[in-house]
Design an enzyme around this catalytic site. Structure first.
Site, short mmCIF file in Angstrom:
data_model
loop_
_atom_site.label_atom_id
_atom_site.label_comp_id
_atom_site.label_asym_id
_atom_site.label_seq_id
_atom_site.Cartn_x
_atom_site.Cartn_y
_atom_site.Cartn_z
N THR A 177 0.83 -1.20 0.00
CA THR A 177 0.00 0.00 0.00
C THR A 177 0.87 1.25 0.00
OG1 THR A 177 -1.49 -1.27 1.40
CG2 THR A 177 -1.96 1.05 1.15
N GLU A 200 12.15 -24.23 31.75
CA GLU A 200 12.83 -23.38 30.76
C GLU A 200 14.30 -23.78 30.59
OE1 GLU A 200 11.19 -21.56 28.75
OE2 GLU A 200 9.35 -21.88 29.90
N HIS A 258 14.46 -26.49 28.06
CA HIS A 258 14.43 -26.02 26.67
C HIS A 258 15.79 -25.46 26.27
CE1 HIS A 258 10.18 -26.38 25.86
NE2 HIS A 258 9.81 -25.53 26.81
N ASP A 315 4.05 -26.71 24.03
CA ASP A 315 5.23 -27.40 23.48
C ASP A 315 4.80 -28.66 22.74
OD1 ASP A 315 6.62 -25.50 24.84
OD2 ASP A 315 7.10 -26.80 26.54
P1 ADP Z 1 0.92 -4.00 2.86
O1 ADP Z 1 0.06 -3.12 2.00
O2 ADP Z 1 1.98 -4.71 2.09
O3 ADP Z 1 0.14 -4.94 3.72
P2 ADP Z 1 1.50 -1.53 4.15
O4 ADP Z 1 1.99 -0.73 3.00
O5 ADP Z 1 0.10 -1.30 4.57
O6 ADP Z 1 1.72 -3.07 3.87
O7 ADP Z 1 2.49 -1.30 5.38
C1 ADP Z 1 2.03 -0.87 6.64
C2 ADP Z 1 3.00 0.09 7.29
O8 ADP Z 1 4.24 -0.56 7.54
C3 ADP Z 1 3.37 1.26 6.41
O9 ADP Z 1 2.43 2.29 6.55
C4 ADP Z 1 4.74 1.65 6.91
O10 ADP Z 1 4.67 2.42 8.06
C5 ADP Z 1 5.33 0.31 7.30
N1 ADP Z 1 6.14 -0.24 6.20
C6 ADP Z 1 5.90 -1.39 5.53
N2 ADP Z 1 6.85 -1.60 4.60
C7 ADP Z 1 7.70 -0.57 4.66
C8 ADP Z 1 8.89 -0.23 3.93
N3 ADP Z 1 9.36 -1.00 2.97
N4 ADP Z 1 9.52 0.91 4.26
C9 ADP Z 1 9.04 1.70 5.25
N5 ADP Z 1 7.93 1.44 5.97
C10 ADP Z 1 7.26 0.30 5.69
ZN ZN Z 2 7.84 -25.10 27.37
#
Ligand code: ADP
Ligand code: ZN
Length: 615
Positions: free
Chosen positions: A207, A423, A426, A503
């Site tokens: 996005t 723990e 593990h 686990d």
């Molecule tokens: P997608 O659409 O792939 O699910 P988004 O673009 O909605 O992911 O990402 C959500 C937020 O994560 C962005 O608004 C930003 O703040 C952060 N983010 C994700 N990828 C990056 C990137 N490559 N560089 C900087 N910020 C990022």
């Molecule tokens: Zn455990």
């Protein structure tokens, strides 16, 4: 089985909601016959137009109105944002008043107290109907809300805000050029692409990237999510697509972003559950729209998905989404750059080492990293610090992995010791397995679900390739069993606790996958059993259909048991051989509550430890 349980869950919820309603309605003692009935907006307009309405009282937020008709019957109506309403009312001589804000009438608060349970109940009822009828194509009239197309006239995001996914950025730079200087391309007869498909897991910045393209080109940004189309009823999705493109054409050049396009664009006829008609109509409309405009109209459609494999081939034809750009999880360098972007504008102490953070976070997406720094900032503020230090970042990483610590939860000395042994088991098995992830930290401070936790640092290489060797998986099972094994050895078999249930689930899951998915069973050979449909949306895992016989199922069960038994023996062996170190580590934990990687290393170096063997 699974299905039955799902329904059982629904009915249980239903029961809870019913109880909630029971309590919610008691205080509203307005049981007389004067309670206004809900009225549909269109009926209301009709009533006004046929002069049947005497008075209306509109709430100050203009969302609802009380209606009194000529025959004195009363009704409530939810108002649409309609500018014609007031002129209409006045022209029909309706008496209009506006309700004061301060004290909502009793019937209104009663209605409000009812609204939430009713909504829940309605939703549940709808869900039940859908899951029983196997389809959502009954044309119901409610839910015809306005399109949720979002428009940003001028996107504020630029390429400077996107980091760590350089190759995707580079490919989209070209799209910016198309939007800025379409003439240059058409002059030489180049066909400008209409659609770009961004493929990658959630949170990787798809996005953000689409917004950045709009921001760089200085064009408006329209967005809608594919899942919003399919929630709707027949015909609505298609008309939304039409609306979307109409608006886009008016605002060209622009970017149209369709998130989760797989929700509309799955292969026709291959879907599961109902709602196919609607989806197909929507998809067809989308294809028609895409074919209907020329590439030089200045609309570029950017769509995002993490399931390119399920998309209908028609979407990928030339002239539609013929460009695909992969947006993957960032590698170390990428994470470092993304951290750089999100560290801007935050007050960081000098001890902050972005490289160290990047190294500790293999597999994190951009969104995860943004979230991490934000959590750290919140922690710093809560601790009344002026700047974020490495402590806050480390705590935030653990918080995100395992939920917040519950320091105030009191633990008896006996329980504390038991968790410490668990723990230590593990950690010891993990540290002494050849070829396993290094221990990052051991803690016996309880968190949301766990009594204590051992953190391992996953290897970058393994995370990135997604390739895990058989030996690694076998070690993983032994490590997961280490907690239970330590309890047994120290306290005896009768004293083991339920603390190991997570686990055990993990162990069984790994073993099952080794056999049915990775072909690591000697008896069954390299086969994949059960059609795995992967992460369907909504996280439904009704998939994994069985395509094997009862006999094979029995063999699978035996093989799972064998794998677990071997892992169990290896874990027991290594803990037994190093019993003295186990005691010492547990003692250290009881005393300090956390032991970090260096302290564990020192202990192991000083003592004479014996590593695990392959059995
Ligand atoms: P997608 O659409 O792939 O699910 P988004 O673009 O909605 O992911 O990402 C959500 C937020 O994560 C962005 O608004 C930003 O703040 C952060 N983010 C994700 N990828 C990056 C990137 N490559 N560089 C900087 N910020 C990022
Ligand atoms: Zn455990």
């Amino acid at each position: 089985m699974k299905k039955r349980w799902r329904h059982a869950g629904l009915y249980a919820l239903l029961a809870v909601v019913l109880i909630a309603i029971g309590t919610a309605t008691i205080p509203s003692q307005q049981g007389n016959g004067n309670t206004p009935l809900p009225m549909r907006y269109s009926d209301f307009i009709e009533a006004v137009e046929s002069d049947q309405v005497a008075r209306v009282a509109i709430t100050s937020d203009q969302r609802t109105a009380q209606v009194v008709e000529n025959d004195n019957s009363r009704a409530v109506v939810n108002l649409a944002p309609d500018r014609q309403l007031l002129p209409l009312l006045t022209s029909h001589g309706v008496d209009i008043s506006v309700l004061p804000e301060a004290r909502p009438p009793v019937w209104q608060s009663a209605l409000l107290s009812l609204a939430l349970p009713l909504l829940l109940l309605g939703g549940l009822f709808f869900l039940l109907r859908r899951s029983q009828a196997g389809g959502g194509n009954q044309a119901m009239n409610f839910g015809r809300s306005k399109a949720r197309v979002q428009m940003e006239p001028q996107s504020q995001v630029t390429f400077a805000d996107v980091a760590g996914i350089e190759s995707a950025k580079l490919e989209l730079t070209e799209v910016v050029d198309f939007l800025k200087n379409p003439d240059r391309f058409t002059a030489v007869g180049a066909r400008i692409p209409k659609g770009v498909l961004l493929v990658g897991p959630p949170g990787t910045g798809k996005t953000l990237l689409a917004k950045a393209v709009a921001g760089e080109a200085g064009t408006p940004f329209f967005s809608i999510s594919g899942s919003e189309f399919v929630e709707m009823f027949v015909g609505v999705g298609a008309s939304r697509v039409r609306d979307l493109f109409e608006q886009a054409k008016k605002n060209a050049p622009c970017i149209v972003f369709i998130d989760e396009i797989d929700a509309v664009g799955r292969q026709r006829g291959a879907g599961m559950g109902g709602g196919n008609d609607e989806r197909e109509q929507t998809l067809n409309q989308l294809l028609t729209e895409m074919d209907g405009f020329e590439g030089n109209t200045g609309i570029i459609i950017v769509a995002a998905t993490n399931r390119p494999d399920v998309l209908d081939a028609a979407l990928m034809r030339p002239g539609r989404f013929d460009r695909q750009v992969v947006v993957d999880r960032p590698d170390y360098q990428g994470r470092l750059q993304i951290l750089g972007v999100h560290a801007r504008g935050k007050t960081m102490s000098k001890d902050i080492d972005l490289q160290k953070i990047a190294r500790r976070t293999p597999g994190y997406t951009g969104a995860d990293l943004a979230n991490l720094l934000n959590e750290a900032a919140i922690l710093a503020a809560r601790r009344q610090l002026n700047e974020i230090s490495m402590d806050e970042v480390n705590d935030a990483i653990e918080r995100i992995l395992a939920g917040p610590e519950k320091k105030d939860r009191v633990m008896s000395e006996r329980r504390k010791r038991l968790v410490a042994y668990h723990e230590s088991g593990h950690a010891l098995v993990g540290a002494l397995m050849p070829d396993y992830d290094p221990v990052q930290k051991i803690s016996i401070i309880p968190r949301s679900q766990a009594g204590g936790l051992t953190f391992f640092t996953p290897s970058e290489e393994r995370m990135e390739s997604g390739l895990y060797s058989r030996a690694y998986l076998e070690n993983q099972m032994a490590v997961a069993l280490g907690g239970r094994v330590a309890e047994e050895i120290v306290y005896g078999e009768d004293e083991v606790t339920t603390g190991a249930s997570n686990d055990l689930q993990q162990v069984t899951r790994v073993a099952r996958q080794m056999i049915t998915r990775f072909g690591m069973s000697d008896r069954l050979g390299p086969v994949a059993l059960g059609r795995q449909q992967g992460g369907m949306f909504l996280g439904r895992d009704i998939a994994a259909e069985r395509d094997f016989s009862e006999d094979t199922a029995a063999v699978i069960d035996e093989e799972v048991k064998d794998l677990v038994a071997v892992a169990y023996r290896r874990a027991t062996d290594v803990v037994n051989r190093n019993r003295a170190v186990l005691d010492e580590l547990a003692e250290l934990l009881v005393e300090r509550e956390t032991v970090d990687a260096e302290e564990l290393q020192t202990l192991l170096l000083e003592r004479d430890v014996r590593t695990a063997e392959y059995l």
